[in-house]
Write an enzyme that holds these catalytic residues in place. Structure first.
Site, PDB file in Angstrom:
ATOM      1  N   ASP A  69      43.698  36.067  43.153  1.00 39.07           N
ATOM      2  CA  ASP A  69      43.083  37.336  43.533  1.00 39.07           C
ATOM      3  C   ASP A  69      42.652  37.270  45.001  1.00 39.07           C
ATOM      4  O   ASP A  69      42.125  36.253  45.465  1.00 39.07           O
ATOM      5  CB  ASP A  69      41.870  37.623  42.631  1.00 39.07           C
ATOM      6  CG  ASP A  69      41.439  39.076  42.695  1.00 39.07           C
ATOM      7  OD1 ASP A  69      41.565  39.774  41.672  1.00 39.07           O
ATOM      8  OD2 ASP A  69      40.974  39.521  43.775  1.00 39.07           O
ATOM      9  N   ILE A  70      42.886  38.354  45.727  1.00 41.05           N
ATOM     10  CA  ILE A  70      42.565  38.388  47.164  1.00 41.05           C
ATOM     11  C   ILE A  70      41.052  38.353  47.385  1.00 41.05           C
ATOM     12  O   ILE A  70      40.591  37.953  48.464  1.00 41.05           O
ATOM     13  CB  ILE A  70      43.204  39.640  47.815  1.00 41.05           C
ATOM     14  CG1 ILE A  70      43.383  39.450  49.309  1.00 41.05           C
ATOM     15  CG2 ILE A  70      42.413  40.891  47.512  1.00 41.05           C
ATOM     16  CD1 ILE A  70      44.277  40.506  49.952  1.00 41.05           C
TER      17      ILE A  70
ATOM     18  N   ASN B 214      40.667  45.136  32.564  1.00 48.42           N
ATOM     19  CA  ASN B 214      39.915  46.352  32.854  1.00 48.42           C
ATOM     20  C   ASN B 214      40.824  47.562  32.640  1.00 48.42           C
ATOM     21  O   ASN B 214      41.976  47.553  33.075  1.00 48.42           O
ATOM     22  CB  ASN B 214      39.421  46.335  34.307  1.00 48.42           C
ATOM     23  CG  ASN B 214      38.440  45.201  34.568  1.00 48.42           C
ATOM     24  OD1 ASN B 214      37.647  44.848  33.703  1.00 48.42           O
ATOM     25  ND2 ASN B 214      38.510  44.618  35.763  1.00 48.42           N
TER      26      ASN B 214
ATOM     27  N   HIS C 215      47.195  44.033  34.389  1.00 50.94           N
ATOM     28  CA  HIS C 215      46.964  42.647  34.807  1.00 50.94           C
ATOM     29  C   HIS C 215      45.845  42.035  33.991  1.00 50.94           C
ATOM     30  O   HIS C 215      44.915  42.723  33.558  1.00 50.94           O
ATOM     31  CB  HIS C 215      46.621  42.560  36.298  1.00 50.94           C
ATOM     32  CG  HIS C 215      45.524  43.476  36.732  1.00 50.94           C
ATOM     33  ND1 HIS C 215      45.716  44.828  36.951  1.00 50.94           N
ATOM     34  CD2 HIS C 215      44.208  43.249  36.978  1.00 50.94           C
ATOM     35  CE1 HIS C 215      44.572  45.384  37.322  1.00 50.94           C
ATOM     36  NE2 HIS C 215      43.633  44.448  37.339  1.00 50.94           N
ATOM     37  N   LEU C 216      45.955  40.737  33.814  1.00 50.49           N
ATOM     38  CA  LEU C 216      44.943  39.933  33.151  1.00 50.49           C
ATOM     39  C   LEU C 216      44.234  39.138  34.240  1.00 50.49           C
ATOM     40  O   LEU C 216      44.896  38.497  35.061  1.00 50.49           O
ATOM     41  CB  LEU C 216      45.677  38.966  32.224  1.00 50.49           C
ATOM     42  CG  LEU C 216      45.117  38.575  30.879  1.00 50.49           C
ATOM     43  CD1 LEU C 216      44.995  39.805  29.995  1.00 50.49           C
ATOM     44  CD2 LEU C 216      46.055  37.573  30.216  1.00 50.49           C
ATOM     45  N   HIS C 217      42.903  39.220  34.274  1.00 46.80           N
ATOM     46  CA  HIS C 217      42.139  38.346  35.161  1.00 46.80           C
ATOM     47  C   HIS C 217      41.890  37.023  34.430  1.00 46.80           C
ATOM     48  O   HIS C 217      41.383  37.033  33.297  1.00 46.80           O
ATOM     49  CB  HIS C 217      40.767  38.939  35.487  1.00 46.80           C
ATOM     50  CG  HIS C 217      40.794  40.209  36.270  1.00 46.80           C
ATOM     51  ND1 HIS C 217      40.557  40.248  37.631  1.00 46.80           N
ATOM     52  CD2 HIS C 217      41.015  41.493  35.896  1.00 46.80           C
ATOM     53  CE1 HIS C 217      40.616  41.507  38.054  1.00 46.80           C
ATOM     54  NE2 HIS C 217      40.891  42.284  37.016  1.00 46.80           N
TER      55      HIS C 217
ATOM     56  N   GLY D 234      36.413  49.600  35.261  1.00 49.81           N
ATOM     57  CA  GLY D 234      36.474  48.960  36.578  1.00 49.81           C
ATOM     58  C   GLY D 234      37.885  48.696  37.075  1.00 49.81           C
ATOM     59  O   GLY D 234      38.072  47.885  37.990  1.00 49.81           O
TER      60      GLY D 234
HETATM   61  P1  5GP Z   1      41.041  45.591  38.619  1.00 55.90           P
HETATM   62  O1  5GP Z   1      39.754  46.019  39.288  1.00 55.90           O
HETATM   63  O2  5GP Z   1      42.087  46.677  38.697  1.00 55.90           O
HETATM   64  O3  5GP Z   1      40.853  45.065  37.219  1.00 55.90           O
HETATM   65  O4  5GP Z   1      41.549  44.340  39.433  1.00 55.90           O
HETATM   66  C1  5GP Z   1      42.354  44.437  40.561  1.00 55.90           C
HETATM   67  C2  5GP Z   1      42.220  43.124  41.304  1.00 55.90           C
HETATM   68  O5  5GP Z   1      43.280  43.051  42.238  1.00 55.90           O
HETATM   69  C3  5GP Z   1      40.914  42.985  42.095  1.00 55.90           C
HETATM   70  O6  5GP Z   1      40.209  41.831  41.649  1.00 55.90           O
HETATM   71  C4  5GP Z   1      41.376  42.865  43.546  1.00 55.90           C
HETATM   72  O7  5GP Z   1      40.610  41.956  44.305  1.00 55.90           O
HETATM   73  C5  5GP Z   1      42.828  42.418  43.399  1.00 55.90           C
HETATM   74  N1  5GP Z   1      43.716  42.877  44.468  1.00 55.90           N
HETATM   75  C6  5GP Z   1      43.828  44.137  44.960  1.00 55.90           C
HETATM   76  N2  5GP Z   1      44.782  44.194  45.908  1.00 55.90           N
HETATM   77  C7  5GP Z   1      45.280  42.930  46.010  1.00 55.90           C
HETATM   78  C8  5GP Z   1      46.295  42.359  46.835  1.00 55.90           C
HETATM   79  O8  5GP Z   1      46.927  43.001  47.676  1.00 55.90           O
HETATM   80  N3  5GP Z   1      46.549  41.024  46.672  1.00 55.90           N
HETATM   81  C9  5GP Z   1      45.857  40.272  45.755  1.00 55.90           C
HETATM   82  N4  5GP Z   1      46.184  38.982  45.681  1.00 55.90           N
HETATM   83  N5  5GP Z   1      44.897  40.785  44.957  1.00 55.90           N
HETATM   84  C10 5GP Z   1      44.614  42.101  45.093  1.00 55.90           C
END
Ligand code: 5GP
Ligand code: ZN
Length: 114
Positions: free
Chosen positions: A31-32, A87, A100-102, A93
């Protein structure tokens, strides 16, 4: 492939990412903006907007959880434990509308989540 999807662009190598696992069905990358010492996103190569858009007869969600536990083992997180999060929608959130799975690990996770 969804044209304006960030994660589809990562799959297609149009946006760089630190990939930790890849196979025919799945890509996993850091994650970025990590929320834990280990924070990996495990995504299907086929675009689904969210968990709610996966057809009932599609096994991709169990593939994602299987790969996530494999990656957790590779990262040395299996003994101490880790958390898997999906999420969905605004209240959940979700910010990126590609399923995606965190995978979060490397610290104690509090409950309930914020
Ligand atoms: P969500 O909030 O949709 O469950 O999670 C999206 C995740 O994607 C966030 O934790 C965010 O930091 C990550 N993310 C968003 N854009 C990018 C990207 O361009 N590269 C990477 N590696 N992670 C990203
Ligand atoms: Zn996508």
């Amino acid at each position: 492939m969804a044209q304006h999807c960030t994660f589809c662009k990562i799959i297609n190598k149009e946006i760089p990412a630190t990939v930790v696992y890849e196979d025919d069905l799945v890509l996993a990358f850091n994650d970025i903006k990590p929320a834990a010492p280990f924070h990996v996103l495990v995504i299907p190569k086929v675009h689904h907007d969210s968990i709610a858009d996966v057809p009932a007869d599609d096994s991709i969600v169990s593939v994602l959880t299987n790969r996530a536990s494999h990656i957790a083992g590779q990262l040395g997180l299996a003994n101490d434990g880790y958390r898997l999060v999906v999420n969905h929608g605004d209240n959940g959130g979700q910010t990126v509308y590609h399923l995606h799975l965190h995978l979060l690990g490397g610290r104690f996770m509090t409950w309930p989540p914020g």
